[in-house]
Design an enzyme around this catalytic site. Sequence first.
Site, mmCIF file in Angstrom:
data_model
loop_
_atom_site.group_PDB
_atom_site.id
_atom_site.type_symbol
_atom_site.label_atom_id
_atom_site.label_comp_id
_atom_site.label_asym_id
_atom_site.label_seq_id
_atom_site.Cartn_x
_atom_site.Cartn_y
_atom_site.Cartn_z
ATOM 1 N N GLY A 11 -4.994 46.413 18.919
ATOM 2 C CA GLY A 11 -6.116 47.381 19.200
ATOM 3 C C GLY A 11 -6.775 48.207 17.794
ATOM 4 O O GLY A 11 -7.742 48.195 17.606
ATOM 5 N N ALA A 12 -5.729 48.371 17.279
ATOM 6 C CA ALA A 12 -6.246 48.414 15.919
ATOM 7 C C ALA A 12 -4.897 48.602 14.830
ATOM 8 O O ALA A 12 -3.562 48.120 15.118
ATOM 9 C CB ALA A 12 -5.653 50.332 15.761
ATOM 10 N N MET A 13 -4.831 49.041 13.656
ATOM 11 C CA MET A 13 -3.285 48.718 12.506
ATOM 12 C C MET A 13 -3.540 50.229 11.945
ATOM 13 O O MET A 13 -4.940 50.226 11.250
ATOM 14 C CB MET A 13 -3.258 47.221 12.109
ATOM 15 C CG MET A 13 -2.748 47.105 10.845
ATOM 16 S SD MET A 13 -1.102 47.129 11.773
ATOM 17 C CE MET A 13 -0.154 47.297 10.476
ATOM 18 N N GLU A 14 -2.494 50.484 11.655
ATOM 19 C CA GLU A 14 -2.656 51.527 10.699
ATOM 20 C C GLU A 14 -2.013 51.617 9.315
ATOM 21 O O GLU A 14 -1.615 52.644 8.528
ATOM 22 C CB GLU A 14 -1.337 52.578 11.433
ATOM 23 C CG GLU A 14 0.417 52.042 10.943
ATOM 24 C CD GLU A 14 0.581 50.121 11.983
ATOM 25 O OE1 GLU A 14 2.472 50.680 12.494
ATOM 26 O OE2 GLU A 14 -0.183 50.880 12.978
ATOM 27 N N GLU A 70 -3.363 56.143 15.966
ATOM 28 C CA GLU A 70 -3.153 55.187 14.407
ATOM 29 C C GLU A 70 -2.418 56.535 13.459
ATOM 30 O O GLU A 70 -1.975 56.332 12.470
ATOM 31 C CB GLU A 70 -4.650 54.694 14.206
ATOM 32 C CG GLU A 70 -4.680 53.137 15.525
ATOM 33 C CD GLU A 70 -3.311 52.270 15.289
ATOM 34 O OE1 GLU A 70 -2.906 51.900 14.607
ATOM 35 O OE2 GLU A 70 -2.837 52.062 16.322
ATOM 36 N N HIS A 77 0.564 57.517 12.842
ATOM 37 C CA HIS A 77 1.232 55.779 11.880
ATOM 38 C C HIS A 77 1.148 56.917 10.621
ATOM 39 O O HIS A 77 2.050 56.243 9.562
ATOM 40 C CB HIS A 77 1.080 55.291 12.631
ATOM 41 C CG HIS A 77 1.662 53.905 13.404
ATOM 42 N ND1 HIS A 77 2.185 53.831 13.098
ATOM 43 C CD2 HIS A 77 0.368 53.944 14.704
ATOM 44 C CE1 HIS A 77 2.725 53.027 14.830
ATOM 45 N NE2 HIS A 77 1.481 52.989 15.205
ATOM 46 N N GLU A 118 6.424 52.602 16.620
ATOM 47 C CA GLU A 118 5.178 52.622 18.162
ATOM 48 C C GLU A 118 5.344 53.665 19.190
ATOM 49 O O GLU A 118 4.951 54.105 19.357
ATOM 50 C CB GLU A 118 5.090 51.037 18.967
ATOM 51 C CG GLU A 118 4.751 50.228 17.537
ATOM 52 C CD GLU A 118 3.386 50.432 16.823
ATOM 53 O OE1 GLU A 118 2.122 51.012 17.636
ATOM 54 O OE2 GLU A 118 3.076 49.813 16.239
#
Length: 839
Positions: free
Chosen positions: A254-257, A289, A292, A311
């Site tokens: 979905g996304a990356m931090e 995100e 994070h 997470e």
Amino acid sequence: MTLTRDEARERSQIVRPEHYDIELDLDRGPREFASTTRLTFTAQNGASTFADLDPVSLESATLNGRKLPASALDGRRLHLTDLAEHNELVVTAAMRYGCDGQGLHRAEDPADGEAYAYGHLFMDAAPRVYACFDQPDLKAPYDVTVRAPGGWSVVANGAMREVEPGLWRAETTKPLATYFVTVCAGPFATVTDEHDGIRLGIHARASLRDHLEAQAPEMLTVTKQSFDHYHSLFGIRYPFGEYHQVFVPEFNAGAMENPGCVTFRDQLVFTGAAGRTEHLVRANTISHEMAHMWFGDLVTMQWWDDLWLNESFAEYMANRTLEAATEFDDAWVDVAASRKAWGYAAERSPSTHPVAGAPADDTDTALQNFDGISYAKGSAVLRQLIHHIGDDAFVAGVRAHLERHAFANATLADFLEALSQAAGRDLTEWAQAWLVTAGMDTLQIERDGDKSGETASPRLVITPDPDRPAKRVHTVRVAAYDRTGAEVAADDLHGVSGHVKLPNIAAAIPGGESVALVVPNAGDLTWAGVAFDDASLEAMAGALPGIEDATTRAMIWTALAHGLARAEVAPEQILAIAEAALPAETQMPVLDVATSLALGAVVRRFLPWSERPAALAGLADLAERVLAEADGEHDPRTLAGARLLAGTGDAGRLTPWFRGEDLPDGLDGDTPFRWRVARRLAQLDAVTIDDLDEALAADDTMSGRLGYLTARASFPDAATKVWAWEELTAAPSEDSPAHSNYEMNALASGFWSADDEATLAPYVERYVSDIPRMREWVGEDALARVAALAFPAALASEELDVEVRRMLDQQLPASVRRSVVDAHAAMREVIASRAVFVR
């Protein structure tokens, strides 16, 4: 060769990186880029270790000025010997762009022919971009320089500036784990802003400019509100400089931090009608995100078995923040509707694992544990922890933990120590039950249990998982409703286990007579399976529409899905409840979970093939009723009903929609919706390939091409299945390059539709033989999704069970094994349900 925990522990005792200087040349054509890494590090004098590197070709490598021989690179490991106390490793290599969403992924936008590249280095893909010590506990600052084609802009972890035409240089970063490093490059459309001294940027493909600019105010508002809330909550300001959010094509997650440069899948820039669920999910992803930046980026786990420190916290914090600080104060409704269902499915599978400390002996194994346990269960467990120790103690413990381990690494023991000190109590027993032991309890109502005297007292029975028993205590709400869904009474219970009396519910029922519907876990406060008693199931269709609390309605649908999977709720019961409840439902997350359960699970999987046509027709009639009840474009039932009808309607009803005629309000010119319709018409063999080609010519975009592939693979004839399977599984060649990760997903999503089982049956054996071989050219992360989507779930049978067991007896890539284990468990649920309910 995958990195093991023991190897990582040994290497961290030998070396400590001090600084990375990375130069990337992206102006070398569409297949390869150049990478130069200068890594300075300290080491034990005279020791040996290895750096991680996965190049097309190694041009040169020197250690302390000494040229390393070609033989020093063995697979993905560059062996380093005779280390000094202070060292400099310089590596120049040619690297290959990825097309599987890992490494430095490159994609071309057919809408305008422009190309984009972005780095996704999670979990072990950093060596596909630069030479490094690729493990989460070896953090260091970075300097990054990028040569890019003219007309491109570049965004990275540190603030990027174009120092000369085509040459971009980033500010030195704070210490980062290797998997957080990213570079995003291309002719992006950009919207900028500033908040509380932080420069903000939102970026997407140039062809999405109009959509991005129209939707940026909403996204920026959530961004600013989340920053304010986290600053207040954590007491630590955002530490990574500028904050960019880049919506990139063909993104696996979905996304990356990535600190300072978060990457998102660009479907979150909506190009068609988007309901409340889509907007809520996007807001949640933005806030997740950002969380994070503190949990994961500022304080990073020591090794992947503590990934929950990333997470679970981000999942919980995002929902807490949306509820407290944004317009999306219904975030917990979506959790109850979708995230919990995902987590419960993971908990039922033999692959379930503890929230914290899950065994992760190597990176391939660890990758498989980024699932509904780490996200949904972990978030739910944190809510229970707050009930257990109080919110003030929780926040104080979190602050202490962040301050103590800033820019370093931490473990579960570190976190529990901070919380225990803040709460003034030992959390060992609590952690053992909730964090370190897998499994979940079951909540059930006994209406005539615990009889004393002349009256019967209803009670809540909490039953531990028999395979993984644990002494969990729950904070939970039990609510009773009459046949219209009006709440009669409720008992709010704190720290309970075993058999629990329900005095308020008992008092509200003179003479001990049963109420129509009793709901354990009303409000969705705890993590547990819910088993409805027979009387409640009988009353559900009439009572559910009248229940006022949307979170409870969502939780009921998730519980029904759980009951379906456990062969406790008949598929026909769920269809009957949907028929009664959905026309009156006005919350989009609830509509989404209910329609997905009815169509995706009940009709497409649990019902025998002979019963599916009639059930599809029944759902099409239900969709028409939902549409008829809707009050215009802004009523959630308009979009929900249209989507359900697009997946169930007949050719006569849907052909005009495919032509753009008589569409529901708000869907005129909506190309993503048109491809939904096209897929259903292809399943019915009611369009032609020429029709699809014409539709693609009108929508030759990334999303259009994916819609085309899914529809094209959905035709029911044998010739189409031959074509689609070869497209999906054939090894790439010079003449036929590999499909992208998204293209493979699209083909797999459309494949398993046909008029009869016989057309599809030969592909069970093909799945067993062909999918594992794809590991030769597809990364683990992407292959896991392909293996799940391509699994022949529609053919659930004892014969398929035999084939899958044979497959699991083989040596399989970790990604394939985990996907097959989970899909096999879900298939066994179908077989068990049919054994109980099919006569």
